[in-house]
Design a protein around this motif. Structure first.
Motif, PDB file in Angstrom:
ATOM      1  N   ALA A  85      73.783  91.585  20.704  1.00 29.12           N
ATOM      2  CA  ALA A  85      74.656  92.012  20.362  1.00 29.12           C
ATOM      3  C   ALA A  85      75.013  91.806  18.858  1.00 29.12           C
ATOM      4  O   ALA A  85      75.092  91.494  18.814  1.00 29.12           O
ATOM      5  CB  ALA A  85      76.003  91.404  21.360  1.00 29.12           C
ATOM      6  N   THR A  86      76.345  92.519  18.311  1.00 27.82           N
ATOM      7  CA  THR A  86      77.126  92.693  16.844  1.00 27.82           C
ATOM      8  C   THR A  86      78.604  92.081  17.138  1.00 27.82           C
ATOM      9  O   THR A  86      78.862  93.261  18.460  1.00 27.82           O
ATOM     10  CB  THR A  86      77.324  93.862  16.147  1.00 27.82           C
ATOM     11  OG1 THR A  86      75.063  93.856  16.398  1.00 27.82           O
ATOM     12  CG2 THR A  86      77.737  94.173  14.495  1.00 27.82           C
ATOM     13  N   LEU A  87      78.515  91.239  16.479  1.00 34.69           N
ATOM     14  CA  LEU A  87      80.067  90.844  16.914  1.00 34.69           C
ATOM     15  C   LEU A  87      81.364  91.293  15.148  1.00 34.69           C
ATOM     16  O   LEU A  87      80.506  91.120  14.413  1.00 34.69           O
ATOM     17  CB  LEU A  87      80.232  89.319  16.752  1.00 34.69           C
ATOM     18  CG  LEU A  87      79.939  88.671  18.688  1.00 34.69           C
ATOM     19  CD1 LEU A  87      80.317  87.393  18.397  1.00 34.69           C
ATOM     20  CD2 LEU A  87      81.289  90.059  19.876  1.00 34.69           C
ATOM     21  N   THR A  88      82.152  92.316  15.294  1.00 33.78           N
ATOM     22  CA  THR A  88      83.047  92.582  14.099  1.00 33.78           C
ATOM     23  C   THR A  88      84.371  92.133  13.772  1.00 33.78           C
ATOM     24  O   THR A  88      85.062  92.497  13.572  1.00 33.78           O
ATOM     25  CB  THR A  88      83.386  94.378  14.449  1.00 33.78           C
ATOM     26  OG1 THR A  88      83.898  94.335  15.728  1.00 33.78           O
ATOM     27  CG2 THR A  88      81.768  94.793  14.694  1.00 33.78           C
ATOM     28  N   ALA A  89      84.855  90.947  14.797  1.00 37.54           N
ATOM     29  CA  ALA A  89      86.233  90.622  14.847  1.00 37.54           C
ATOM     30  C   ALA A  89      85.961  88.913  15.157  1.00 37.54           C
ATOM     31  O   ALA A  89      84.076  88.476  14.388  1.00 37.54           O
ATOM     32  CB  ALA A  89      86.484  90.906  15.523  1.00 37.54           C
ATOM     33  N   ASP A  90      86.371  87.989  15.149  1.00 35.50           N
ATOM     34  CA  ASP A  90      86.477  86.334  15.581  1.00 35.50           C
ATOM     35  C   ASP A  90      85.224  86.456  16.742  1.00 35.50           C
ATOM     36  O   ASP A  90      85.148  86.988  17.573  1.00 35.50           O
ATOM     37  CB  ASP A  90      88.160  85.988  15.671  1.00 35.50           C
ATOM     38  CG  ASP A  90      89.114  86.066  14.333  1.00 35.50           C
ATOM     39  OD1 ASP A  90      88.054  85.904  13.498  1.00 35.50           O
ATOM     40  OD2 ASP A  90      90.148  85.665  14.876  1.00 35.50           O
ATOM     41  N   THR A  91      84.417  84.991  16.428  1.00 37.18           N
ATOM     42  CA  THR A  91      83.371  84.861  17.098  1.00 37.18           C
ATOM     43  C   THR A  91      84.173  84.256  18.510  1.00 37.18           C
ATOM     44  O   THR A  91      84.873  82.585  17.585  1.00 37.18           O
ATOM     45  CB  THR A  91      82.204  84.452  16.420  1.00 37.18           C
ATOM     46  OG1 THR A  91      82.076  84.393  15.348  1.00 37.18           O
ATOM     47  CG2 THR A  91      81.288  83.387  17.621  1.00 37.18           C
ATOM     48  N   PRO A  92      83.939  84.252  19.405  1.00 34.26           N
ATOM     49  CA  PRO A  92      84.648  83.719  20.725  1.00 34.26           C
ATOM     50  C   PRO A  92      83.860  82.327  20.985  1.00 34.26           C
ATOM     51  O   PRO A  92      81.844  82.365  20.777  1.00 34.26           O
ATOM     52  CB  PRO A  92      84.426  84.377  21.681  1.00 34.26           C
ATOM     53  CG  PRO A  92      84.301  85.405  21.128  1.00 34.26           C
ATOM     54  CD  PRO A  92      84.256  85.639  19.943  1.00 34.26           C
ATOM     55  N   CYS A  93      83.416  81.702  21.107  1.00 35.88           N
ATOM     56  CA  CYS A  93      82.884  79.667  21.640  1.00 35.88           C
ATOM     57  C   CYS A  93      82.020  80.678  22.649  1.00 35.88           C
ATOM     58  O   CYS A  93      82.788  80.744  24.031  1.00 35.88           O
ATOM     59  CB  CYS A  93      83.506  78.864  21.829  1.00 35.88           C
ATOM     60  SG  CYS A  93      84.494  78.285  20.307  1.00 35.88           S
ATOM     61  N   PRO A  94      80.547  80.452  22.769  1.00 38.71           N
ATOM     62  CA  PRO A  94      79.960  80.873  24.605  1.00 38.71           C
ATOM     63  C   PRO A  94      80.199  79.606  24.397  1.00 38.71           C
ATOM     64  O   PRO A  94      80.054  78.294  25.358  1.00 38.71           O
ATOM     65  CB  PRO A  94      78.760  81.118  23.646  1.00 38.71           C
ATOM     66  CG  PRO A  94      79.108  79.773  22.491  1.00 38.71           C
ATOM     67  CD  PRO A  94      79.868  79.630  21.887  1.00 38.71           C
ATOM     68  N   ALA A  95      80.073  80.329  26.051  1.00 35.32           N
ATOM     69  CA  ALA A  95      79.823  79.325  27.684  1.00 35.32           C
ATOM     70  C   ALA A  95      78.875  78.942  27.617  1.00 35.32           C
ATOM     71  O   ALA A  95      77.252  78.776  26.779  1.00 35.32           O
ATOM     72  CB  ALA A  95      79.680  80.419  28.338  1.00 35.32           C
ATOM     73  N   ALA A  96      79.292  77.441  27.253  1.00 37.72           N
ATOM     74  CA  ALA A  96      78.027  76.347  27.959  1.00 37.72           C
ATOM     75  C   ALA A  96      77.034  76.109  28.688  1.00 37.72           C
ATOM     76  O   ALA A  96      76.037  75.623  28.055  1.00 37.72           O
ATOM     77  CB  ALA A  96      79.036  74.764  28.030  1.00 37.72           C
ATOM     78  N   ASP A  97      77.381  76.973  29.536  1.00 41.38           N
ATOM     79  CA  ASP A  97      76.630  77.051  30.534  1.00 41.38           C
ATOM     80  C   ASP A  97      75.044  78.044  30.106  1.00 41.38           C
ATOM     81  O   ASP A  97      74.813  78.232  30.729  1.00 41.38           O
ATOM     82  CB  ASP A  97      76.655  77.799  32.388  1.00 41.38           C
ATOM     83  CG  ASP A  97      77.059  78.688  31.871  1.00 41.38           C
ATOM     84  OD1 ASP A  97      77.642  79.587  31.153  1.00 41.38           O
ATOM     85  OD2 ASP A  97      77.724  79.733  33.106  1.00 41.38           O
ATOM     86  N   GLY A  98      75.105  79.116  28.592  1.00 45.04           N
ATOM     87  CA  GLY A  98      74.304  79.804  28.538  1.00 45.04           C
ATOM     88  C   GLY A  98      74.439  81.045  29.006  1.00 45.04           C
ATOM     89  O   GLY A  98      73.531  81.809  29.099  1.00 45.04           O
ATOM     90  N   SER A  99      75.622  81.478  29.601  1.00 46.32           N
ATOM     91  CA  SER A  99      75.717  83.280  30.015  1.00 46.32           C
ATOM     92  C   SER A  99      76.618  84.065  29.073  1.00 46.32           C
ATOM     93  O   SER A  99      76.271  84.731  29.519  1.00 46.32           O
ATOM     94  CB  SER A  99      77.267  82.815  31.509  1.00 46.32           C
ATOM     95  OG  SER A  99      78.073  82.282  30.611  1.00 46.32           O
ATOM     96  N   SER A 100      76.081  83.423  28.191  1.00 44.29           N
ATOM     97  CA  SER A 100      76.600  84.371  27.338  1.00 44.29           C
ATOM     98  C   SER A 100      75.425  85.206  26.892  1.00 44.29           C
ATOM     99  O   SER A 100      74.562  85.168  26.611  1.00 44.29           O
ATOM    100  CB  SER A 100      76.831  83.758  25.897  1.00 44.29           C
ATOM    101  OG  SER A 100      78.339  82.840  26.435  1.00 44.29           O
ATOM    102  N   PRO A 101      75.473  86.529  26.677  1.00 46.60           N
ATOM    103  CA  PRO A 101      75.386  87.713  26.656  1.00 46.60           C
ATOM    104  C   PRO A 101      73.955  87.205  24.712  1.00 46.60           C
ATOM    105  O   PRO A 101      75.094  86.243  24.023  1.00 46.60           O
ATOM    106  CB  PRO A 101      75.794  88.630  26.177  1.00 46.60           C
ATOM    107  CG  PRO A 101      77.731  88.521  25.645  1.00 46.60           C
ATOM    108  CD  PRO A 101      77.541  87.655  26.597  1.00 46.60           C
ATOM    109  N   ARG A 102      73.213  87.794  25.021  1.00 40.34           N
ATOM    110  CA  ARG A 102      72.671  87.398  22.935  1.00 40.34           C
ATOM    111  C   ARG A 102      73.413  88.930  22.166  1.00 40.34           C
ATOM    112  O   ARG A 102      73.385  89.393  22.187  1.00 40.34           O
ATOM    113  CB  ARG A 102      71.048  87.773  23.175  1.00 40.34           C
ATOM    114  CG  ARG A 102      70.470  87.379  22.316  1.00 40.34           C
ATOM    115  CD  ARG A 102      68.847  87.274  22.037  1.00 40.34           C
ATOM    116  NE  ARG A 102      68.247  86.770  21.087  1.00 40.34           N
ATOM    117  CZ  ARG A 102      67.583  87.947  19.949  1.00 40.34           C
ATOM    118  NH1 ARG A 102      67.152  88.749  20.099  1.00 40.34           N
ATOM    119  NH2 ARG A 102      67.332  87.262  19.097  1.00 40.34           N
TER     120      ARG A 102
END
Length: 280
Positions: A85-102
């Motif tokens: 994915a592409t982020l166009t605004a501020d970067t949220p902290c990713p989930a520590a359990d690795g569940s955030s999307p690539r």
């Protein structure tokens, strides 16, 4: 009369024989047409199947990407992976359990997502085996935070280590597999220098950021096979290999092409399949 009747019977038998011959010939023609038609259909289906399985280039599950570093160009097989994915605004902290999307493109440097008082470890899994890095969050909090955020966003998954030099290092961390970050597209930001040894001296097993000059750190990093003294500039030192140096790092080094003085191309592809972060 008897003679005439026999002649008619003989003529009728001849007609029937001729008709049977025509029917046999007709049947053979139909069978031949059917056989050739089925054969043609099967041949077309086979071609389509091969194209689907190989992507049209005869190589299954692989994409060929250009690799360019310091004027050297080659190609290397990079496993196909789902684009991030592409982020166009501020970067949220990713989930520590690795569940955030690539995610592979960011608009801004990530915020602080780690706790510098805690201990962070990264297990880098490659196609040559795993190796473990003890991350130095105390002395390089910004760099470790960046590495942890990218790893938890699966940024490094299925990426090519595009540059490997015998006795020196393996450079990885560019999703394009080129070393150029696809013209700066990856990761989409730079961050400042920190924790750069004043002597410019590094030792085997240390892990540092690659850069293109002052404050140009992004996502590319290198793992040292042996001691190194930087001749110009310096590099953010952010970790040390604690496991896998005698096995995986030697396998990575063996993939270098001795004839490639700049480390490109490699003799064979080296791919990071995943990076797992632990926090304690």
């Amino acid at each position: 009369m008897g003679t005439a009747k026999r002649e008619r019977q003989k003529a009728n038998r001849q007609l029937r024989l001729e008709e049977m011959a025509r029917q046999v010939t007709k049947t053979k023609r139909k069978r031949n047409v059917t056989k050739w038609g089925v054969g043609l259909v099967l041949a077309v289906l086979a071609v389509i199947l091969i194209a689907v399985l190989t992507g049209g280039n005869g190589k299954k599950d692989a994409a060929v990407v250009p690799t360019t570093v310091a004027g050297a160009t080659t190609t290397a097989a990079l496993p196909v992976t789902v684009p991030g994915a592409t982020l166009t605004a501020d970067t949220p902290c990713p989930a520590a359990d690795g569940s955030s999307p690539r995610t592979v493109v960011f608009a801004k440097e990530p915020p602080t997502c780690i706790d510098a008082t805690k201990t962070y470890t990264a297990v880098v899994v490659t196609n040559k085996g795993p190796y473990t890095i003890a991350l130095d969050a105390k002395n390089a909090p910004k760099t470790v935070n960046n590495f942890v955020v990218l790893a938890r966003y699966h940024y490094f998954d299925n990426t090519l280590c595009h540059r490997i030099i015998t006795g020196f290092m393996a450079q990885c961390g560019d999703p394009s597999g080129t070393g150029s970050g696809d013209g700066g597209k990856y990761p989409g930001y730079n961050f400042a220098d920190e924790n750069q040894p004043t002597s410019n001296k590094f030792v085997a097993g240390q892990v540092a950021m690659a850069n293109a000059g002052k404050d140009t750190n992004g996502s590319q990093f290198f793992t040292l096979f042996g001691p190194y003294t930087a001749s110009q500039g310096n590099y953010n030192l952010f970790g040390t290999v604690t496991d896998g140096a005698d096995s995986t790092l030697k396998a990575l080094e063996a993939a270098a092409d001795p004839a490639a003085t700049s480390g490109v191309p490699t003799k064979e592809p080296v791919v990071i399949t995943s990076v797992a972060i632990t926090e304690s």
